[in-house]
Design an enzyme around this catalytic site. Structure first.
Site, PDB file in Angstrom:
ATOM      1  N   ARG A   1      -7.137   2.821  18.396  1.00  0.00           N
ATOM      2  CA  ARG A   1      -6.652   4.117  18.878  1.00  0.00           C
ATOM      3  C   ARG A   1      -7.323   4.620  20.147  1.00  0.00           C
ATOM      4  O   ARG A   1      -6.666   5.191  21.018  1.00  0.00           O
ATOM      5  CB  ARG A   1      -6.825   5.186  17.789  1.00  0.00           C
ATOM      6  CG  ARG A   1      -5.796   5.077  16.689  1.00  0.00           C
ATOM      7  CD  ARG A   1      -6.019   6.183  15.658  1.00  0.00           C
ATOM      8  NE  ARG A   1      -5.238   5.932  14.446  1.00  0.00           N
ATOM      9  CZ  ARG A   1      -5.602   6.323  13.234  1.00  0.00           C
ATOM     10  NH1 ARG A   1      -6.730   6.996  13.066  1.00  0.00           N
ATOM     11  NH2 ARG A   1      -4.843   6.045  12.197  1.00  0.00           N
TER      12      ARG A   1
ATOM     13  N   SER B   1      -3.476  11.043  -1.265  1.00  0.00           N
ATOM     14  CA  SER B   1      -2.753   9.805  -0.951  1.00  0.00           C
ATOM     15  C   SER B   1      -3.170   9.246   0.411  1.00  0.00           C
ATOM     16  O   SER B   1      -2.971   8.061   0.674  1.00  0.00           O
ATOM     17  CB  SER B   1      -1.238  10.021  -1.002  1.00  0.00           C
ATOM     18  OG  SER B   1      -0.834  10.958  -0.035  1.00  0.00           O
TER      19      SER B   1
ATOM     20  N   GLY C   1       0.817  -1.225   0.000  1.00  0.00           N
ATOM     21  CA  GLY C   1       0.000   0.000   0.000  1.00  0.00           C
ATOM     22  C   GLY C   1       0.841   1.260   0.000  1.00  0.00           C
ATOM     23  O   GLY C   1       2.071   1.218   0.064  1.00  0.00           O
TER      24      GLY C   1
ATOM     25  N   ASN D   1       1.945  13.493   4.784  1.00  0.00           N
ATOM     26  CA  ASN D   1       0.982  12.612   5.469  1.00  0.00           C
ATOM     27  C   ASN D   1       1.383  11.146   5.436  1.00  0.00           C
ATOM     28  O   ASN D   1       0.943  10.363   6.279  1.00  0.00           O
ATOM     29  CB  ASN D   1      -0.422  12.775   4.864  1.00  0.00           C
ATOM     30  CG  ASN D   1      -0.442  12.597   3.359  1.00  0.00           C
ATOM     31  OD1 ASN D   1       0.216  13.336   2.633  1.00  0.00           O
ATOM     32  ND2 ASN D   1      -1.183  11.612   2.880  1.00  0.00           N
TER      33      ASN D   1
ATOM     34  N   CYS E   1      -3.151  10.725  10.537  1.00  0.00           N
ATOM     35  CA  CYS E   1      -2.144  11.615   9.942  1.00  0.00           C
ATOM     36  C   CYS E   1      -2.367  13.082  10.286  1.00  0.00           C
ATOM     37  O   CYS E   1      -1.425  13.787  10.677  1.00  0.00           O
ATOM     38  CB  CYS E   1      -2.125  11.447   8.417  1.00  0.00           C
ATOM     39  SG  CYS E   1      -3.763  11.449   7.651  1.00  0.00           S
TER      40      CYS E   1
ATOM     41  N   HIS F   1      -0.311  17.118   3.788  1.00  0.00           N
ATOM     42  CA  HIS F   1      -1.480  17.765   4.399  1.00  0.00           C
ATOM     43  C   HIS F   1      -1.079  19.143   4.921  1.00  0.00           C
ATOM     44  O   HIS F   1      -0.009  19.300   5.517  1.00  0.00           O
ATOM     45  CB  HIS F   1      -1.975  16.962   5.603  1.00  0.00           C
ATOM     46  CG  HIS F   1      -2.643  15.663   5.251  1.00  0.00           C
ATOM     47  ND1 HIS F   1      -2.945  15.287   3.967  1.00  0.00           N
ATOM     48  CD2 HIS F   1      -3.099  14.668   6.059  1.00  0.00           C
ATOM     49  CE1 HIS F   1      -3.549  14.099   3.994  1.00  0.00           C
ATOM     50  NE2 HIS F   1      -3.646  13.693   5.241  1.00  0.00           N
TER      51      HIS F   1
ATOM     52  N   ARG G   1      -4.893 -10.734  -2.486  1.00  0.00           N
ATOM     53  CA  ARG G   1      -4.847 -10.123  -3.810  1.00  0.00           C
ATOM     54  C   ARG G   1      -3.431  -9.685  -4.203  1.00  0.00           C
ATOM     55  O   ARG G   1      -3.019  -9.831  -5.348  1.00  0.00           O
ATOM     56  CB  ARG G   1      -5.802  -8.914  -3.839  1.00  0.00           C
ATOM     57  CG  ARG G   1      -6.101  -8.321  -5.189  1.00  0.00           C
ATOM     58  CD  ARG G   1      -7.306  -7.369  -5.119  1.00  0.00           C
ATOM     59  NE  ARG G   1      -7.200  -6.431  -3.999  1.00  0.00           N
ATOM     60  CZ  ARG G   1      -6.581  -5.251  -4.054  1.00  0.00           C
ATOM     61  NH1 ARG G   1      -6.025  -4.859  -5.170  1.00  0.00           N
ATOM     62  NH2 ARG G   1      -6.540  -4.449  -3.002  1.00  0.00           N
ATOM     63  N   SER G   2      -2.699  -9.115  -3.231  1.00  0.00           N
ATOM     64  CA  SER G   2      -1.365  -8.590  -3.550  1.00  0.00           C
ATOM     65  C   SER G   2      -0.249  -9.595  -3.280  1.00  0.00           C
ATOM     66  O   SER G   2       0.916  -9.326  -3.612  1.00  0.00           O
ATOM     67  CB  SER G   2      -1.102  -7.322  -2.745  1.00  0.00           C
ATOM     68  OG  SER G   2      -2.006  -6.304  -3.125  1.00  0.00           O
TER      69      SER G   2
ATOM     70  N   VAL H   1       1.142   3.607   2.300  1.00  0.00           N
ATOM     71  CA  VAL H   1       1.901   3.786   3.541  1.00  0.00           C
ATOM     72  C   VAL H   1       2.946   2.694   3.691  1.00  0.00           C
ATOM     73  O   VAL H   1       4.090   2.954   4.086  1.00  0.00           O
ATOM     74  CB  VAL H   1       0.954   3.812   4.762  1.00  0.00           C
ATOM     75  CG1 VAL H   1       1.761   3.837   6.058  1.00  0.00           C
ATOM     76  CG2 VAL H   1       0.029   5.024   4.698  1.00  0.00           C
TER      77      VAL H   1
ATOM     78  N   GLN I   1      -6.260  18.391   2.949  1.00  0.00           N
ATOM     79  CA  GLN I   1      -5.655  17.070   2.945  1.00  0.00           C
ATOM     80  C   GLN I   1      -5.480  16.482   1.540  1.00  0.00           C
ATOM     81  O   GLN I   1      -6.335  16.623   0.677  1.00  0.00           O
ATOM     82  CB  GLN I   1      -6.480  16.140   3.840  1.00  0.00           C
ATOM     83  CG  GLN I   1      -6.388  16.545   5.306  1.00  0.00           C
ATOM     84  CD  GLN I   1      -7.103  15.596   6.260  1.00  0.00           C
ATOM     85  OE1 GLN I   1      -7.949  16.021   7.031  1.00  0.00           O
ATOM     86  NE2 GLN I   1      -6.767  14.320   6.231  1.00  0.00           N
TER      87      GLN I   1
END
Lengths: 350, 350
Positions: free
Chosen positions: A103, A162, A16, A326, A132, A252, A43-44, A18, A159
């Site tokens: 979080r 991405s 991905g 970000n 972010c 951002h 998938r990846s 990030v 923002q």
């Protein structure tokens, strides 16, 4: 940093936006890796990724993937973290999770090392990486809070796409080309892929990031509000946010109004606090048109702060403009920084 | 509107971004024109412009151009207005000026018809059209101020490049193409053509519109602050602004926080006030992802308001998202609207 010990590391979501930045950051920091596992969705899986000149095959992330893993960096979406973080912990790994899954859990530290590194000491196997847009704001506000106290924060964000993943970046580029060529632009990803309606992001401003809550705020806005209070240990802090997606690839920006407890500090005093603080680059000289810009911040780990000025009505009010990458301080770099702090504080083997 | 009388009209700056919208608006409104003069700088003189199917040759604006003119719409920059508005007045014309040249003069009405139409009665030959970003904000706030009072406003803007003229639009498009093609982008116009440094606007956010003042605010920000107080007749109103230029062709957006005198009004009450007010289209239904967007507002005269929600900390605090076409309600349409009000109030021949 421990100079001898090296660690068995897994990166979940390695393909991905990030995840790719995480690998780049681990490489740049010369992170003490003994073994590296690159994990992803089914998938990846099978993709090849080069890390420090060596080729790795991406594997599908399963509960068994974490056998022998000491540190797992998660950035593959909330549902993946919810399913696999507990499995990784069972195998003895310490997880740094870049999703919103844990979080706000009371027993999960939510950490920005410049602000609350010591919260890491309370971890129970998982440390959450904040949103972010929250991270860059608390880095900028912390040196001010420490010296002058903090009462109120009102932020409006600018923002980049991405933050919504590589598909969103591709959508923006496709739409931009279409419009410049006088063709129609179609939207399928932004503002929120799973939502019913999609809007053109090219040459537009979309005041929706993530889904709406019952109180009229988006989840992104509530993340900024709640996470800021948790990271700063200030449940009483007044925080309000309006989050807006813009046709910018990465980086951002934030327009922040804040009121301090102590009144009357000059702009120079605030600038001095910022310039001495860790993780901040002060770029603030209106006479020379020097202020933070996305185009200068991308690819760098710091949070850039400028346009510091006093509110014209309130003696304890100030305005500032805060910019950061970000994908780096907002995600990959903060996660790796947490991992480095865990090593430094000897918390990776507890 | 007076159904019989028609007027001798001049448009100064007819070839510019706003001038072109003024002509379009005069056409659409079927404005009662007896004769039309299109004026410009020497550089643009000689160009042909079609109005209502008739071709007009643009003439260089000189003091003598205003002989026989009853209504002059100025939008050719502050220095042109400073030089020629007094000349036009000498010839008996009433001037509607879309520059900042006279806005803060005590004897010049600064008018947004939805807010302070009656100020037109005090005109001495020139009426100032406010700054684009000010206009859409006061239109949105006025129905709330009327019913609940207004104490404090904090706005962060998301402004389009067409506010800086056609050259800025061309620069953005050129830069965007270059970047998509992997080439280098050059900047010569934005953020402020006459300033030393220029920055890429494509895929960027520039926190500078107009030049910096000694207090660290830009002139654009001070316009929003001072003009809002003047239009609303509230020198005591607390107003703060951060103005940001974005890669959007036309259409300004604003994230507005405001505190009312009266506490506790519900979001529904605020929405009702907005939906009944002139010049406003309420677009506010989070459940259906309905909120104002630049892409829907462009080409329309109204101010679009949505994302109305209560501040989570203060009983008299609210947030809203306000979008409008900066070339129409922000400039051309507000000017023509002022002209229509002058006719309605019989103030064009006084």
């Amino acid at each position: 940093m421990n100079e001898q010990q090296h660690f068995d590391v897994a990166v979940v979501g390695a393909t991905g936006a990030v995840g790719q930045q995480m690998l780049k950051t681990l490489e740049q920091r010369d992170f003490p890796i003994k073994s590296l596992k690159l994990l992803s969705s089914k998938r990846s899986a099978g993709k090849q990724i080069t890390f420090k000149g060596q080729s790795y095959t991406v594997e599908e992330a399963t509960p068994e993937s974490f056998q022998g893993v000491q540190l797992a960096l998660f950035s593959a979406g909330g549902s993946v973290s919810k399913a696999l973080v507990p499995e990784a912990i069972k195998h003895g790994a310490v997880c740094v999770d870049n999703t919103s899954a844990f979080r706000m859990d009371a027993d999960v530290p939510l950490v920005v090392p410049e602000v609350n590194e010591s919260d890491l000491r309370n971890h129970q196997g998982v440390i959450a990486n904040p949103n972010c847009s929250t991270i860059q704001m608390v880095v900028a506000l912390e040196p001010i809070r420490k010296k002058l106290g903090l009462k109120k924060v009102i932020v409006s964000t600018y923002q980049a796409v991405s933050g919504a993943g590589l598909e969103a970046v591709e959508e923006m580029e496709k739409q931009t080309r279409a419009i410049l060529d006088g063709k129609e632009a179609t939207a399928e990803v932004l503002p929120v892929a799973k939502e019913k309606r999609h809007y053109q992001i090219a040459f537009n401003a979309i005041p929706q990031i993530d889904v709406f809550q019952d109180n009229g705020y988006t989840f992104e806005e509530m993340k900024m509000i709640n996470e800021t209070k948790k990271i700063m240990h200030m449940p009483e802090l007044e925080v309000a946010a309006t989050c807006v997606r813009l046709p910018i690839e990465t980086g951002h920006s934030e327009s922040i109004y804040f009121e301090t407890e102590q009144s009357g500090a000059s702009v120079k005093e605030i600038q001095a606090l910022l310039s001495e603080a860790p993780g901040i680059t002060l770029q603030d000289n209106p006479a020379k048109q020097l202020y933070p810009l996305v185009t200068n911040a991308v690819g760098k780990n710091d949070v850039f702060v400028g346009r510091v000025r006093r509110d014209l009505d309130r003696d304890n009010g100030y305005h500032a403009w805060v910019v950061s990458d970000n994908l780096l301080k907002g995600a990959a770099w903060n996660s790796v920084q947490i991992a480095e702090s865990l090593i430094k504080l000897n918390l990776l083997n507890k």
